[in-house]
Design a protein around this motif. Structure first.
Motif, PDB file in Angstrom:
ATOM      1  N   PHE A  99       0.838  -1.198   0.000  1.00  0.00           N
ATOM      2  CA  PHE A  99       0.000   0.000   0.000  1.00  0.00           C
ATOM      3  C   PHE A  99       0.879   1.257   0.000  1.00  0.00           C
ATOM      4  CE2 PHE A  99      -2.286  -3.451   1.906  1.00  0.00           C
ATOM      5  CZ  PHE A  99      -3.613  -3.290   1.535  1.00  0.00           C
ATOM      6  N   LYS A 100       0.525   2.212  -0.864  1.00  0.00           N
ATOM      7  CA  LYS A 100       1.194   3.515  -0.867  1.00  0.00           C
ATOM      8  C   LYS A 100       0.117   4.595  -0.784  1.00  0.00           C
ATOM      9  CE  LYS A 100       4.634   1.831  -4.248  1.00  0.00           C
ATOM     10  NZ  LYS A 100       4.053   1.253  -5.464  1.00  0.00           N
ATOM     11  N   LYS A 101       0.197   5.457   0.208  1.00  0.00           N
ATOM     12  CA  LYS A 101      -0.733   6.576   0.316  1.00  0.00           C
ATOM     13  C   LYS A 101      -0.099   7.822  -0.283  1.00  0.00           C
ATOM     14  CE  LYS A 101      -3.531   5.114   4.268  1.00  0.00           C
ATOM     15  NZ  LYS A 101      -4.034   5.468   5.626  1.00  0.00           N
ATOM     16  N   TYR A 102      -0.903   8.602  -1.032  1.00  0.00           N
ATOM     17  CA  TYR A 102      -0.380   9.796  -1.689  1.00  0.00           C
ATOM     18  C   TYR A 102      -0.542  11.027  -0.796  1.00  0.00           C
ATOM     19  CZ  TYR A 102      -0.692   6.795  -5.841  1.00  0.00           C
ATOM     20  OH  TYR A 102      -0.555   5.763  -6.741  1.00  0.00           O
ATOM     21  N   PRO A 103       0.436  11.941  -0.772  1.00  0.00           N
ATOM     22  CA  PRO A 103       1.762  11.817  -1.384  1.00  0.00           C
ATOM     23  C   PRO A 103       2.576  10.744  -0.678  1.00  0.00           C
ATOM     24  CG  PRO A 103       1.691  13.745   0.032  1.00  0.00           C
ATOM     25  CD  PRO A 103       0.296  13.199  -0.007  1.00  0.00           C
ATOM     26  N   ILE A 104       3.336   9.978  -1.440  1.00  0.00           N
ATOM     27  CA  ILE A 104       4.024   8.813  -0.882  1.00  0.00           C
ATOM     28  C   ILE A 104       5.159   9.244   0.037  1.00  0.00           C
ATOM     29  CG2 ILE A 104       5.296   6.704  -1.408  1.00  0.00           C
ATOM     30  CD1 ILE A 104       3.882   6.694  -4.146  1.00  0.00           C
ATOM     31  N   VAL A 112       1.010 -12.851   4.615  1.00  0.00           N
ATOM     32  CA  VAL A 112       0.528 -13.902   5.506  1.00  0.00           C
ATOM     33  C   VAL A 112       1.654 -14.901   5.728  1.00  0.00           C
ATOM     34  CG1 VAL A 112      -1.177 -15.721   5.846  1.00  0.00           C
ATOM     35  CG2 VAL A 112      -1.817 -13.634   4.627  1.00  0.00           C
ATOM     36  N   VAL A 113       2.020 -15.124   6.978  1.00  0.00           N
ATOM     37  CA  VAL A 113       3.017 -16.129   7.333  1.00  0.00           C
ATOM     38  C   VAL A 113       2.277 -17.232   8.068  1.00  0.00           C
ATOM     39  CG1 VAL A 113       5.162 -16.620   8.547  1.00  0.00           C
ATOM     40  CG2 VAL A 113       4.811 -14.372   7.493  1.00  0.00           C
ATOM     41  N   PHE A 114       2.176 -18.392   7.448  1.00  0.00           N
ATOM     42  CA  PHE A 114       1.316 -19.499   7.859  1.00  0.00           C
ATOM     43  C   PHE A 114      -0.127 -19.000   7.883  1.00  0.00           C
ATOM     44  CE2 PHE A 114      -0.694 -22.257  11.161  1.00  0.00           C
ATOM     45  CZ  PHE A 114      -0.782 -23.372  10.351  1.00  0.00           C
ATOM     46  N   ASN A 115      -0.685 -18.691   9.036  1.00  0.00           N
ATOM     47  CA  ASN A 115      -2.071 -18.231   9.092  1.00  0.00           C
ATOM     48  C   ASN A 115      -2.180 -16.891   9.813  1.00  0.00           C
ATOM     49  OD1 ASN A 115      -4.776 -18.753   8.396  1.00  0.00           O
ATOM     50  ND2 ASN A 115      -5.264 -19.338  10.498  1.00  0.00           N
ATOM     51  N   ASP A 116      -1.049 -16.194   9.956  1.00  0.00           N
ATOM     52  CA  ASP A 116      -1.029 -14.918  10.670  1.00  0.00           C
ATOM     53  C   ASP A 116      -0.712 -13.779   9.714  1.00  0.00           C
ATOM     54  OD1 ASP A 116      -1.541 -16.098  13.195  1.00  0.00           O
ATOM     55  OD2 ASP A 116       0.578 -16.652  13.367  1.00  0.00           O
ATOM     56  N   ASP A 117      -1.387 -12.657   9.894  1.00  0.00           N
ATOM     57  CA  ASP A 117      -1.158 -11.482   9.059  1.00  0.00           C
ATOM     58  C   ASP A 117      -0.114 -10.575   9.710  1.00  0.00           C
ATOM     59  OD1 ASP A 117      -3.108 -12.125   7.095  1.00  0.00           O
ATOM     60  OD2 ASP A 117      -4.679 -11.456   8.458  1.00  0.00           O
ATOM     61  N   TYR A 118       0.910 -10.222   8.927  1.00  0.00           N
ATOM     62  CA  TYR A 118       1.965  -9.342   9.411  1.00  0.00           C
ATOM     63  C   TYR A 118       2.138  -8.174   8.446  1.00  0.00           C
ATOM     64  CZ  TYR A 118       3.399 -13.088  12.598  1.00  0.00           C
ATOM     65  OH  TYR A 118       3.425 -14.046  13.589  1.00  0.00           O
ATOM     66  N   SER A 119       2.695  -7.081   8.959  1.00  0.00           N
ATOM     67  CA  SER A 119       2.971  -5.935   8.110  1.00  0.00           C
ATOM     68  C   SER A 119       4.189  -5.189   8.634  1.00  0.00           C
ATOM     69  CB  SER A 119       1.762  -4.985   8.082  1.00  0.00           C
ATOM     70  OG  SER A 119       1.586  -4.358   9.340  1.00  0.00           O
ATOM     71  N   MET A 219      -3.917  -7.926  12.459  1.00  0.00           N
ATOM     72  CA  MET A 219      -2.707  -7.653  11.692  1.00  0.00           C
ATOM     73  C   MET A 219      -1.612  -7.165  12.630  1.00  0.00           C
ATOM     74  SD  MET A 219      -1.276  -7.380   8.563  1.00  0.00           S
ATOM     75  CE  MET A 219      -2.607  -7.206   7.372  1.00  0.00           C
ATOM     76  N   ARG A 220      -0.500  -7.893  12.679  1.00  0.00           N
ATOM     77  CA  ARG A 220       0.599  -7.528  13.568  1.00  0.00           C
ATOM     78  C   ARG A 220       1.668  -6.766  12.791  1.00  0.00           C
ATOM     79  NH1 ARG A 220       1.416 -13.250  16.629  1.00  0.00           N
ATOM     80  NH2 ARG A 220       0.046 -14.004  14.989  1.00  0.00           N
ATOM     81  N   GLN A 221       1.959  -5.550  13.229  1.00  0.00           N
ATOM     82  CA  GLN A 221       2.972  -4.737  12.553  1.00  0.00           C
ATOM     83  C   GLN A 221       4.319  -4.905  13.243  1.00  0.00           C
ATOM     84  OE1 GLN A 221       1.803  -0.911  11.017  1.00  0.00           O
ATOM     85  NE2 GLN A 221       3.777  -0.007  11.568  1.00  0.00           N
ATOM     86  N   LEU A 222       5.332  -5.246  12.448  1.00  0.00           N
ATOM     87  CA  LEU A 222       6.683  -5.449  12.934  1.00  0.00           C
ATOM     88  C   LEU A 222       7.620  -4.486  12.216  1.00  0.00           C
ATOM     89  CD1 LEU A 222       6.785  -9.353  12.604  1.00  0.00           C
ATOM     90  CD2 LEU A 222       6.133  -8.070  14.638  1.00  0.00           C
ATOM     91  N   SER A 223       8.872  -4.452  12.653  1.00  0.00           N
ATOM     92  CA  SER A 223       9.884  -3.782  11.850  1.00  0.00           C
ATOM     93  C   SER A 223      10.190  -4.694  10.667  1.00  0.00           C
ATOM     94  CB  SER A 223      11.148  -3.540  12.673  1.00  0.00           C
ATOM     95  OG  SER A 223      11.762  -4.782  13.001  1.00  0.00           O
ATOM     96  N   LYS A 224      10.797  -4.146   9.620  1.00  0.00           N
ATOM     97  CA  LYS A 224      11.128  -4.968   8.456  1.00  0.00           C
ATOM     98  C   LYS A 224      12.088  -6.089   8.848  1.00  0.00           C
ATOM     99  CE  LYS A 224      12.823  -4.789   3.701  1.00  0.00           C
ATOM    100  NZ  LYS A 224      13.367  -3.949   2.613  1.00  0.00           N
ATOM    101  N   GLU A 225      13.035  -5.783   9.728  1.00  0.00           N
ATOM    102  CA  GLU A 225      14.002  -6.786  10.162  1.00  0.00           C
ATOM    103  C   GLU A 225      13.318  -7.934  10.903  1.00  0.00           C
ATOM    104  OE1 GLU A 225      14.284  -3.530  10.620  1.00  0.00           O
ATOM    105  OE2 GLU A 225      15.843  -3.151   9.104  1.00  0.00           O
TER     106      GLU A 225
END
Length: 289
Positions: A99-104, A112-119, A219-225
């Motif tokens: 997803f990109k919101k404008y202005p970006i 989805v990792v197995f059955n869990d949503d991550y972002s 939806m669980r939000q993590l750092s990219k790492e």
């Protein structure tokens, strides 16, 4: 007077609907799943754009979502929807949505990792070098640009004929829409194949709604790492969660074909690990600590 007011109302309504409409761009993604093989696969990806945002995903995700919604709407009250026709479809190669919101200012990556949503949220470090080189690609005059991102060097061709400063995957920031982009070693290549208008962008799919409803965490939000760590753990042992759930079943329980649950799990686990090994060429080259 009443007819004039009615005409004005209809005109305003039409303008409002036009402003809320979105454009869907179809990209053919050609890629090498295995870095040790020259075998290529193809997947249709889409980039939906309206005046507020864009959403990038596999076209097959939207097809499955439409089929699933149709099955749910046709199921009778109190009965379990029959998703057997959906399960028989070809597996989706790319389950992520971007997803990109404008202005970006950043991009939101979900998967989805197995059955869990991550972002995770990311502000990609994408600095373009725009060339004077131009050519005709389909119906568009395109211009060349280059950048480095995700451990790869990329060459893009963009057009100012379309008023969107966006592109497939996480790519954006050029003064026009990216028509084609590929890395120098040709592991991944996107090429625009067509576009059409759609009524609106769908931000939440049925499966995401289901997971959110049936999960305490949503939806669980993590750092990219941290996300990469979680995803790598899953690829090393895809059946870890299933194995844990299966341990609660009776040891003598049989599968429909008469084999034991233990044997079935062992075979499925082996196939999943083999598939993970074959798909070892990700779009972004993982950081090595």
């Amino acid at each position: 007077m009443k007819k004039i007011l009615t005409l004005i109302f209809i005109t305003i309504l039409c303008i409002g609907n036009a402003q809320n409409s979105a454009h869907r761009f179809f990209y053919e993604l050609s890629y090498r799943p295995n870095k040790d093989s020259m075998r290529y696969e193809k997947e249709t990806m889409i980039l939906d754009i309206d005046k507020h945002q864009s959403v990038y995903q596999s076209y097959e995700l939207t097809v499955l979502d439409s089929l699933s919604n149709d099955i749910v709407s046709k199921s009778e009250n109190g009965t379990m929807p029959d998703f057997s026709t959906v399960q028989d479809r070809k597996p989706i190669s790319f389950s992520h949505r971007i997803f990109k919101k404008y202005p970006i200012q950043n991009v939101l990556y979900t998967d989805v990792v197995f059955n869990d949503d991550y972002s995770y949220l990311e502000t990609p470090s994408i600095t373009w070098t725009i060339s004077n080189e131009k050519r005709k690609m389909g119906n568009y005059v395109v211009q060349k640009a280059e950048t480095a991102y995700g451990g790869r060097q990329w060459t893009a061709w963009f057009t100012t004929d379309l008023p969107f400063q966006d592109g497939p995957y996480k790519f954006y920031g050029l003064p026009g829409l990216i028509i084609q982009i590929e890395d120098t070693e040709k592991n991944y290549s996107w090429e625009l194949k067509g576009n059409r208008k759609i009524n609106q962008i769908k931000n939440i799919l049925l499966l995401e709604k289901f997971n959110k409803k049936n999960s305490n965490s949503g939806m669980r939000q993590l750092s990219k790492e941290k996300f990469e760590e979680k995803y790598n753990e899953y690829k090393k042992d895809p059946f870890a969660q299933i194995r844990q759930m299966a341990s609660q079943l009776p040891s003598d329980m049989k599968l429909p074909d008469g084999s034991s649950v233990t044997d079935g799990m062992r075979e499925a686990d082996k196939r999943a690990k083999e598939m993970a090994k074959r798909n070892n060429n990700s779009i972004e080259i993982p950081h090595k600590n």
